[in-house]
Scaffold this motif. Structure first.
Motif, PDB file in Angstrom:
ATOM      1  N   GLY A 278       0.569  44.614  52.683  1.00 20.12           N
ATOM      2  CA  GLY A 278       0.642  45.513  51.530  1.00 20.12           C
ATOM      3  C   GLY A 278       1.234  44.819  50.320  1.00 20.12           C
ATOM      4  N   THR A 279       1.267  45.531  49.200  1.00 16.25           N
ATOM      5  CA  THR A 279       1.947  45.001  48.015  1.00 16.25           C
ATOM      6  C   THR A 279       3.047  45.989  47.615  1.00 16.25           C
ATOM      7  OG1 THR A 279       0.277  46.050  46.672  1.00 16.25           O
ATOM      8  CG2 THR A 279       0.033  43.697  47.052  1.00 16.25           C
ATOM      9  N   VAL A 280       4.068  45.455  46.990  1.00 15.58           N
ATOM     10  CA  VAL A 280       5.198  46.294  46.594  1.00 15.58           C
ATOM     11  C   VAL A 280       4.787  47.162  45.393  1.00 15.58           C
ATOM     12  CG1 VAL A 280       7.546  46.309  45.694  1.00 15.58           C
ATOM     13  CG2 VAL A 280       6.882  44.646  47.439  1.00 15.58           C
ATOM     14  N   GLU A 281       4.924  48.466  45.559  1.00 16.31           N
ATOM     15  CA  GLU A 281       4.609  49.400  44.461  1.00 16.31           C
ATOM     16  C   GLU A 281       5.867  49.636  43.614  1.00 16.31           C
ATOM     17  OE1 GLU A 281       1.682  50.947  43.929  1.00 16.31           O
ATOM     18  OE2 GLU A 281       2.217  52.586  42.583  1.00 16.31           O
ATOM     19  N   SER A 282       6.980  49.960  44.320  1.00 17.50           N
ATOM     20  CA  SER A 282       8.247  50.083  43.586  1.00 17.50           C
ATOM     21  C   SER A 282       9.399  49.978  44.559  1.00 17.50           C
ATOM     22  CB  SER A 282       8.316  51.404  42.818  1.00 17.50           C
ATOM     23  OG  SER A 282       8.098  52.473  43.697  1.00 17.50           O
ATOM     24  N   LEU A 283      10.544  49.644  43.997  1.00 15.52           N
ATOM     25  CA  LEU A 283      11.752  49.530  44.799  1.00 15.52           C
ATOM     26  C   LEU A 283      12.587  50.776  44.585  1.00 15.52           C
ATOM     27  CD1 LEU A 283      12.731  45.845  44.206  1.00 15.52           C
ATOM     28  CD2 LEU A 283      12.631  46.946  46.437  1.00 15.52           C
ATOM     29  N   LEU A 284      12.999  51.420  45.689  1.00 12.90           N
ATOM     30  CA  LEU A 284      13.804  52.635  45.571  1.00 12.90           C
ATOM     31  C   LEU A 284      15.204  52.300  46.040  1.00 12.90           C
ATOM     32  CD1 LEU A 284      11.139  54.875  47.327  1.00 12.90           C
ATOM     33  CD2 LEU A 284      11.397  54.551  44.864  1.00 12.90           C
ATOM     34  N   PHE A 285      16.068  51.837  45.120  1.00 15.13           N
ATOM     35  CA  PHE A 285      17.406  51.444  45.528  1.00 15.13           C
ATOM     36  C   PHE A 285      18.319  52.658  45.595  1.00 15.13           C
ATOM     37  CE2 PHE A 285      21.738  50.023  44.874  1.00 15.13           C
ATOM     38  CZ  PHE A 285      21.850  49.126  45.922  1.00 15.13           C
ATOM     39  N   ASP A 286      18.939  52.856  46.786  1.00 15.78           N
ATOM     40  CA  ASP A 286      19.834  54.004  46.950  1.00 15.78           C
ATOM     41  C   ASP A 286      20.903  53.611  47.957  1.00 15.78           C
ATOM     42  OD1 ASP A 286      21.011  56.467  46.981  1.00 15.78           O
ATOM     43  OD2 ASP A 286      19.464  57.427  48.203  1.00 15.78           O
ATOM     44  N   GLY A 287      21.545  52.486  47.699  1.00 16.91           N
ATOM     45  CA  GLY A 287      22.593  51.999  48.596  1.00 16.91           C
ATOM     46  C   GLY A 287      22.070  51.830  50.006  1.00 16.91           C
ATOM     47  N   ALA A 288      22.750  52.526  50.948  1.00 16.98           N
ATOM     48  CA  ALA A 288      22.381  52.403  52.352  1.00 16.98           C
ATOM     49  C   ALA A 288      21.020  53.009  52.632  1.00 16.98           C
ATOM     50  CB  ALA A 288      23.446  53.059  53.217  1.00 16.98           C
ATOM     51  N   ASN A 289      20.556  53.883  51.763  1.00 18.95           N
ATOM     52  CA  ASN A 289      19.261  54.541  51.986  1.00 18.95           C
ATOM     53  C   ASN A 289      18.139  53.895  51.189  1.00 18.95           C
ATOM     54  OD1 ASN A 289      20.382  56.502  53.675  1.00 18.95           O
ATOM     55  ND2 ASN A 289      21.117  57.637  51.871  1.00 18.95           N
ATOM     56  N   SER A 290      18.334  52.640  50.751  1.00 17.37           N
ATOM     57  CA  SER A 290      17.323  51.999  49.915  1.00 17.37           C
ATOM     58  C   SER A 290      16.016  51.819  50.699  1.00 17.37           C
ATOM     59  CB  SER A 290      17.816  50.634  49.448  1.00 17.37           C
ATOM     60  OG  SER A 290      18.943  50.818  48.638  1.00 17.37           O
ATOM     61  N   ALA A 291      14.935  51.896  49.936  1.00 19.88           N
ATOM     62  CA  ALA A 291      13.617  51.752  50.570  1.00 19.88           C
ATOM     63  C   ALA A 291      12.688  51.052  49.592  1.00 19.88           C
ATOM     64  CB  ALA A 291      13.064  53.118  50.950  1.00 19.88           C
ATOM     65  N   VAL A 292      11.546  50.648  50.117  1.00 20.12           N
ATOM     66  CA  VAL A 292      10.542  50.067  49.227  1.00 20.12           C
ATOM     67  C   VAL A 292       9.244  50.829  49.447  1.00 20.12           C
ATOM     68  CG1 VAL A 292       9.930  48.278  50.916  1.00 20.12           C
ATOM     69  CG2 VAL A 292       9.393  47.950  48.481  1.00 20.12           C
ATOM     70  N   LEU A 293       8.551  51.128  48.336  1.00 18.70           N
ATOM     71  CA  LEU A 293       7.281  51.847  48.422  1.00 18.70           C
ATOM     72  C   LEU A 293       6.167  50.814  48.342  1.00 18.70           C
ATOM     73  CD1 LEU A 293       6.565  54.819  48.651  1.00 18.70           C
ATOM     74  CD2 LEU A 293       6.249  54.851  46.162  1.00 18.70           C
ATOM     75  N   LEU A 294       5.309  50.801  49.372  1.00 23.74           N
ATOM     76  CA  LEU A 294       4.234  49.806  49.431  1.00 23.74           C
ATOM     77  C   LEU A 294       2.886  50.492  49.288  1.00 23.74           C
ATOM     78  CD1 LEU A 294       5.411  47.997  52.689  1.00 23.74           C
ATOM     79  CD2 LEU A 294       6.043  47.416  50.339  1.00 23.74           C
ATOM     80  N   ARG A 295       1.870  49.626  49.056  1.00 23.70           N
ATOM     81  CA  ARG A 295       0.492  50.113  49.201  1.00 23.70           C
ATOM     82  C   ARG A 295      -0.196  49.228  50.213  1.00 23.70           C
ATOM     83  NH1 ARG A 295      -1.191  54.256  46.579  1.00 23.70           N
ATOM     84  NH2 ARG A 295      -0.138  54.810  44.627  1.00 23.70           N
ATOM     85  N   GLU A 296      -0.764  49.882  51.217  1.00 16.43           N
ATOM     86  CA  GLU A 296      -1.472  49.107  52.239  1.00 16.43           C
ATOM     87  C   GLU A 296      -2.660  48.447  51.561  1.00 16.43           C
ATOM     88  OE1 GLU A 296      -3.891  47.812  55.383  1.00 16.43           O
ATOM     89  OE2 GLU A 296      -4.513  49.538  54.174  1.00 16.43           O
ATOM     90  N   GLN A 297      -2.869  47.183  51.926  1.00 18.37           N
ATOM     91  CA  GLN A 297      -3.800  46.356  51.141  1.00 18.37           C
ATOM     92  C   GLN A 297      -5.217  46.913  51.068  1.00 18.37           C
ATOM     93  OE1 GLN A 297      -3.875  42.202  52.285  1.00 18.37           O
ATOM     94  NE2 GLN A 297      -3.578  41.778  50.115  1.00 18.37           N
ATOM     95  N   ALA A 298      -5.774  47.258  52.243  1.00 18.82           N
ATOM     96  CA  ALA A 298      -7.186  47.651  52.262  1.00 18.82           C
ATOM     97  C   ALA A 298      -7.379  49.073  51.760  1.00 18.82           C
ATOM     98  CB  ALA A 298      -7.737  47.526  53.691  1.00 18.82           C
ATOM     99  N   SER A 299      -6.577  50.011  52.269  1.00 26.32           N
ATOM    100  CA  SER A 299      -6.831  51.414  51.983  1.00 26.32           C
ATOM    101  C   SER A 299      -6.121  51.906  50.737  1.00 26.32           C
ATOM    102  CB  SER A 299      -6.373  52.254  53.170  1.00 26.32           C
ATOM    103  OG  SER A 299      -4.966  52.129  53.310  1.00 26.32           O
TER     104      SER A 299
END
Lengths: 357, 370, 292
Positions: B307-328
């Protein structure tokens, strides 16, 4: 009290009291009359307007309100007033609300001389005349003869008339009861102490009689309705009202009481600061014409002070008069002018009657 | 045998256009903290108000402490309620608020003042009896509202989203306090909320409510790790959702293919056959992330997605990254490791991710109740 | 410098905005009262002559009649206010709490209907209904409740009915305002904690509504105290209303001085009553005024 504050008070009270009378409108073409109900019949006013181009505005009132209104404005707001002849002297001395009549501008010869003489006796101050007679009548008893047969004021207090009679809580009632009690209040006008004592006696009599008064009536219609509905069996009332009831229901009769009917005489008087004096004189002369005076008398149900009007009076009214006053007008007493201060004494007595249980 | 302080039996309530509570039956164990979690309009408030006695049920019965509450008015029920806006009486002092119920029971003034003061001590508000309600902070009011109810020693305390009006920090602290209070008093609490974190943190058992019914009743762990229905999976905790059609079945595992052509494997829930429409839920913390396949360091073999990185969701211990799956081009959320290792990811950077198929769950569409 | 000018012009605008109210206050309230005060302190010494003196006030205290009427007026006004409150409370409660939208607007309109006609017409209407030959006594005879028609006019209960009817709206409006702002959950909470209808009313509803209650009571009391037509027409020969006394002094006795003194005494009475009312109910004047 400074002039300024007097003027201010006049202005304020004028604003508060003279609702209905348009003070500002003093146009040359308008005659403003403060008078009693029926005293200016619409058709007469219309004819006057047609002949002279002067518009007539009428404010209805009674003696006390009329004086209060003129007092509030120090005689402004109206061009002509029609108080009773006995109510001229005192208020004029006290408040200066009228101006003298210029007899040169009036067709005095059209007025019945004896009535003019009565007014001259009661409404002359400093050698100047302040009023002219307009209409006269008498106050007596109106009785529903089907229900009761009474013939004097004190009979209104009979036990079997409980809550079936009415009087006005005004000075004529005090006078009438005084005469019925064989006293002459008019003779005591000059003696404040004796007069007070008499009035207290009369007051006590009225209080004793209070259970018989269903209500103290304030206006003519209230009384007429009471008699018509049968709620009242007898009352002290003016002749015109009594005769009106008699025309509707022959059982109801207007009678001159044994102790004598009290005669009233209403006048033309000029408010001190009336603006349209010319119109006022024009109206006086117009209404003194016999045929106009007769029309007015018929509308009111009383008699005109103008010469020759009596001959034109409604025959029904004349018959009623004859029935009510078999001895003619001899038994009628005319009110003398009320000296200032007496009404205060009477006022307290009336208040006490009102407050009595 | 367990004793129930609250038992609902086929409890129903219909309003003009919809059924608010649909033949519900459940029990709440004595001394437990029971939450009813659901979105607004799911019927949880109606349910609570039926228990409190403010709403008359159309059918079924409520038993509290083993007694049927049929026809018992709210002021006679051994139940007290903490209202959403707390409903403290502004015309009374704090002490009078707490003593209100005692006064209604005819307890003598001196007695009830003493009891109210004791109760204020126990909830950590000593000496505040004379204060006016509007002089208190949000958290203090919360405690007064609870004290006002608990002083009556109710069998059951109902709480109607009492933390809703508080700001985040205070809410976090009050959660802990509530749990401690419940433990200290041992009173049975029935708590309704739409906030899943409140329900999970506070409760011994949670009922997830939807359209007048309970989707699932269980411990917070059961709800989180073994959701029984797609609704529970979607409502409790964050979840990635992939819709598609069953393409293959392999024992407990099932493979689905999304409309955009992404193939994903998951643990099967209920019976499914190839061709069925199905939905897969994957929790963000189940997936691992890497810049290369080697970075993924999988313990057992699993499908690797790109996938590619869509955006970074920084929230300390709950941080996450939003991806897009490459094909779909499907959106997919992955939790970032606590180590801060991938904190330097850039938008549009290509990454690899993977998750164990047995930690993702697949529901057939239309078999929402398992 | 620029700032100073700005604030000066702002102040000018403020004064301009206030001017109509100040003129009104000064010209139509303050001045006439000052004038009345001066009037009430005069006594007549001869025709058209007056001197400073307290005779008017002395009359009030020495003539038991006036004092009796004064007390009676205050008592009946208080009773009328209490009755209006009792009657208006359920109405306001219904409008504020039990009805929504169109129905509550309708109920408000019903309270407003009496004000579509003048007070005179309203009072005359009552007279037609209540007089001996009127509708209600006739109905009572038809229904066999009384044998002969009874006169219902000119009695104290009739005055009360008239006064309550006239004042109802002025009680309903402030009550509605204060009841509407009462959070329903407070009532539920009180029930939940073991309250019953009466205790909830006493401990929660009334304390919450008390500024509205006080405001309504003040307005109604003042209106009733100052009422002239209803009291004098329905009361008939026994009405004995203090404003009627004032009217009589001013208009039929030409005794402005006495009337002015009575007016001031009435003003004093209503001020004292309002102050006492506020004291008793523990309200602050500013709170109450914000409710009216």
């Amino acid at each position: 009290m400074t002039r300024w504050s007097v003027a201010l008070r006049a202005a304020l009270w004028a604003g508060l009291l003279s609702c209905g009378a348009s003070i500002a409108n003093a146009a040359g073409g308008t005659l403003r009359i403060i008078t009693w109900a029926d005293y200016v019949p619409a058709d007469v006013a219309a004819q006057f307007t047609k002949e002279t181009g002067i518009k007539v505005e009428v404010a209805l009132s009674n003696n006390e309100e009329l004086i209060s209104k003129l007092r509030a404005t120090r005689g402004a707001g109206f061009d002509l007033a029609q108080p009773s002849q006995d109510r001229i002297l005192g208020p004029q001395q006290e408040f200066g609300i009228y101006k003298p009549i210029d007899l040169a501008k009036v067709q005095v010869d059209r007025i019945q001389p004896d009535l003019l003489a009565t007014v001259r006796r009661n409404a002359t101050i400093g050698g100047r005349l302040y009023a002219l007679p307009y209409v006269w009548g008498a106050e007596g008893l109106v009785v529903n003869t089907k229900r009761t047969q009474i013939n004097d004021y004190l009979d209104l207090c009979h036990a079997d008339l409980r809550s079936r009679t009415s009087v006005r809580l005004r000075r004529p009632t005090l006078m009438a009861f005084a005469f019925a009690m064989d006293k002459d209040p008019f003779a005591l006008y000059g003696d404040t102490k004796a007069y007070t004592a008499l009035m207290e006696q009369v007051g006590a009599r009225l209080i004793a009689c209070k259970a018989n008064f269903r209500f103290f009536f304030d206006n003519r219609d209230q009384l007429l309705n009471g008699m018509r509905s049968g709620e009242l069996h007898a009352a002290m009332m003016w002749d015109s009202g009594g005769w009106r009831l008699n025309r509707e229901n022959p059982d109801i009769k207007f009678i001159a009481p044994k102790s004598g009917a009290l005669g009233w005489l209403d006048t033309y008087a000029l408010p001190a600061r009336g603006k349209n004096e010319a119109a006022a004189y024009a109206w006086i002369n117009f209404t003194l014409r016999p045929e106009i005076a007769a029309r007015i008398a018929k509308a009111i149900g009383n008699f005109s002070a103008a010469k020759g009007a009596d001959q034109l009076t409604d025959p029904v009214l004349r018959a009623q008069f004859a029935a009510s006053f078999p001895e003619g007008f001899k038994s009628v007493r005319w009110y003398p002018a009320i000296p200032p201060g007496l009404e205060e004494i009477e006022g307290r007595i009336l208040d006490r009657v009102k407050a009595a249980k | 045998m367990t004793t129930f302080d609250l038992e609902a039996k086929a409890l129903s309530k219909r309003f003009a256009t919809h059924t608010a509570v649909d033949a519900l039956s459940f029990g709440v164990e004595r001394g437990s903290f029971f939450s009813i979690l659901g979105p607004s309009g799911c019927g949880k408030t109606t349910l609570l108000r039926m228990v409190a006695g403010f709403i008359e049920p159309d059918g079924g019965d409520v038993e509290i402490g083993g007694r049927s509450m049929c026809g018992v008015p709210p002021n006679r029920r051994p139940v007290n309620m903490v209202f959403q806006q707390l409903a403290l009486f502004p015309m009374m002092s704090v002490g009078e608020n707490v003593a209100y119920g005692l006064a209604r029971r005819g307890v003598a003034r001196a007695d009830r003042e003493r009891k109210a003061a004791e109760m204020l001590d126990r909830v950590g508000l000593p000496g505040l009896a004379a204060k006016r309600v509007d002089q208190l902070s949000g958290g203090q009011r919360q405690r007064v509202a609870i004290a006002r109810s608990l002083v009556l020693k109710p069998t059951l305390l109902l709480l109607d989203e009492p933390l809703g009006a508080l700001d985040l920090k205070l809410r976090e602290r009050m959660k802990i306090e509530l749990k401690q209070l419940q433990a200290a008093f041992g009173t049975t609490f029935v708590y309704i909320t739409h906030d899943q974190s409140e329900a999970l943190v506070l409760s011994d058992r949670v009922a997830v409510m939807n359209s007048g019914r309970f989707e699932q009743v269980g411990t917070p762990q059961e709800l989180y790790y073994s959701p029984a229905t797609p609704f529970v999976a979607g409502f409790v905790g964050a979840n990635n959702r992939i819709d598609g059609q069953v393409s293959a079945i392999d024992g407990d595992l099932v493979e689905i293919r999304s409309a955009a052509g992404w193939t994903v494997k998951a643990r099967r829930h209920g019976t499914l056959k190839p061709g069925d429409a199905a939905t897969i839920f994957v929790r963000p913390e189940v997936a691992v992330l890497g810049r290369s396949t080697a970075d993924l360091a999988l313990a057992e073999p699993a499908a690797v997605h790109q996938g590619t990185v869509e955006s970074l969701l920084f929230d300390g211990a709950n941080s996450a990254v939003l991806l897009r799956e490459q094909a779909s081009r499907c959106e997919f959320r992955v939790a970032l490791p606590q180590t801060g290792r991938y904190a330097d990811l850039k938008v549009n950077e290509p990454v690899f991710f993977s998750f164990a198929a047995d930690r993702a769950v697949c529901f057939g569409v239309g078999s929402s109740h398992g | 410098m620029a700032k100073a000018t700005a604030s000066a012009s702002q102040r000018l605008i403020l004064w301009l905005l206030l001017a109509p109210a100040l003129l009104w206050l000064f010209g139509l309230i303050l001045l006439p009262h000052l004038d009345l005060a001066l009037l009430s302190l005069r006594e007549r010494t001869g025709p058209g002559e007056y001197a400073f003196g307290l005779a008017q006030y002395r009359t009030f205290f020495t003539e038991p009649l006036y004092w009796d009427v004064f007390v009676r007026t205050a008592t009946i006004s208080l009773i009328a206010t209490a009755l209006t409150l009792l009657l208006a409370f359920p109405i306001a409660w219904t409008i504020a709490k039990l009805t929504r939208g169109r129905l509550s607007t309708l109920l408000f309109a019903v309270c407003l209907i009496p004000f579509w006609v003048s007070e005179t017409v309203r009072t005359l209407g009552w007279m037609i209904l209540l007089r001996e030959t009127g509708v209600i006594p006739g109905l009572l005879v038809t229904l066999g409740i009384t044998e002969v028609p009874i006169e219902m006019l000119y009695r104290d209960p009739t005055i009360l009915v008239g006064l309550v009817y006239t004042s109802l709206l002025f009680m309903v409006v402030p009550l509605y305002g204060s009841l509407e702002s009462l959070d329903d959950s407070l009532i539920e909470a009180a029930y939940d904690l073991g309250g019953n209808g009466w205790t909830v009313l006493r401990t929660v509803v009334i304390p919450h509504a008390s500024p509205g209650i006080t405001a309504g009571c003040i307005v109604v009391f003042m209106l009733t105290l100052g009422n002239y037509l209803t009291a004098s027409l329905l009361g008939g020969k026994n009405s004995l209303w203090f404003t009627e006394q004032i009217y009589t002094q001013f208009i039929t006795r030409f005794n402005w001085e006495q009337g002015a003194a009575f007016g001031f005494l009435l003003l004093l009475l209503s001020s004292v009553m309002v102050w006492t009312g506020l004291r008793l109910s523990g309200q602050r004047f500013s709170d109450v005024m914000s409710r009216t």
